[in-house]
Design an enzyme around this catalytic site. Sequence first.
Site, PDB file in Angstrom:
ATOM      1  N   GLY A 121      15.597 -97.193 -22.929  1.00 26.05           N
ATOM      2  CA  GLY A 121      16.203 -96.021 -22.312  1.00 26.05           C
ATOM      3  C   GLY A 121      15.257 -94.847 -22.209  1.00 26.05           C
ATOM      4  O   GLY A 121      15.605 -93.810 -21.666  1.00 26.05           O
ATOM      5  N   CYS A 122      14.056 -94.991 -22.745  1.00 27.74           N
ATOM      6  CA  CYS A 122      13.054 -93.941 -22.656  1.00 27.74           C
ATOM      7  C   CYS A 122      12.096 -94.273 -21.518  1.00 27.74           C
ATOM      8  O   CYS A 122      11.675 -95.420 -21.387  1.00 27.74           O
ATOM      9  CB  CYS A 122      12.260 -93.833 -23.952  1.00 27.74           C
ATOM     10  SG  CYS A 122      13.246 -93.311 -25.365  1.00 27.74           S
TER      11      CYS A 122
END
Length: 141
Positions: A54-55
């Site tokens: 998710g980064c």
Amino acid sequence: MTTEPSAEQAQQALLEEFQMFDNWMDRYQYLIDMGKQLPPFPEEWKTEERKIQGCQSNVWMHYRREGEVLRFDAISDAAIVSGLIAILMRIYNARPAEEICATSPHFLQDLGLDKHLSPTRSNGLHAMLEKIYLIAKSETA
């Protein structure tokens, strides 16, 4: 009796530090400087299992239990994200799992991070927070 500040006190101290800066360019620079002070992160910890999904940038997080507290180590290949990690470490590192679970991340709104980070950085910050809470929750079970 511990002399360490609580997670809540750490959030308050961060707010006071950031209030010293008049504009967001100075605050970003402070964030970057905080990230440069993260402890070394061993290369062998940079595994797929420790990578935060998710980064946008690469972020790895390692944790271990030491007695009553959880110790986190994390690193990113992006300067501002490393600064965000430094903030998370100040608030959540070396704390009992119960305290982590009970600490609301109000610093996001209080510092204005929710308004001043790009959507992808904001998503990454929330992914890191989610991981910290997930680990703490699993350690209280």
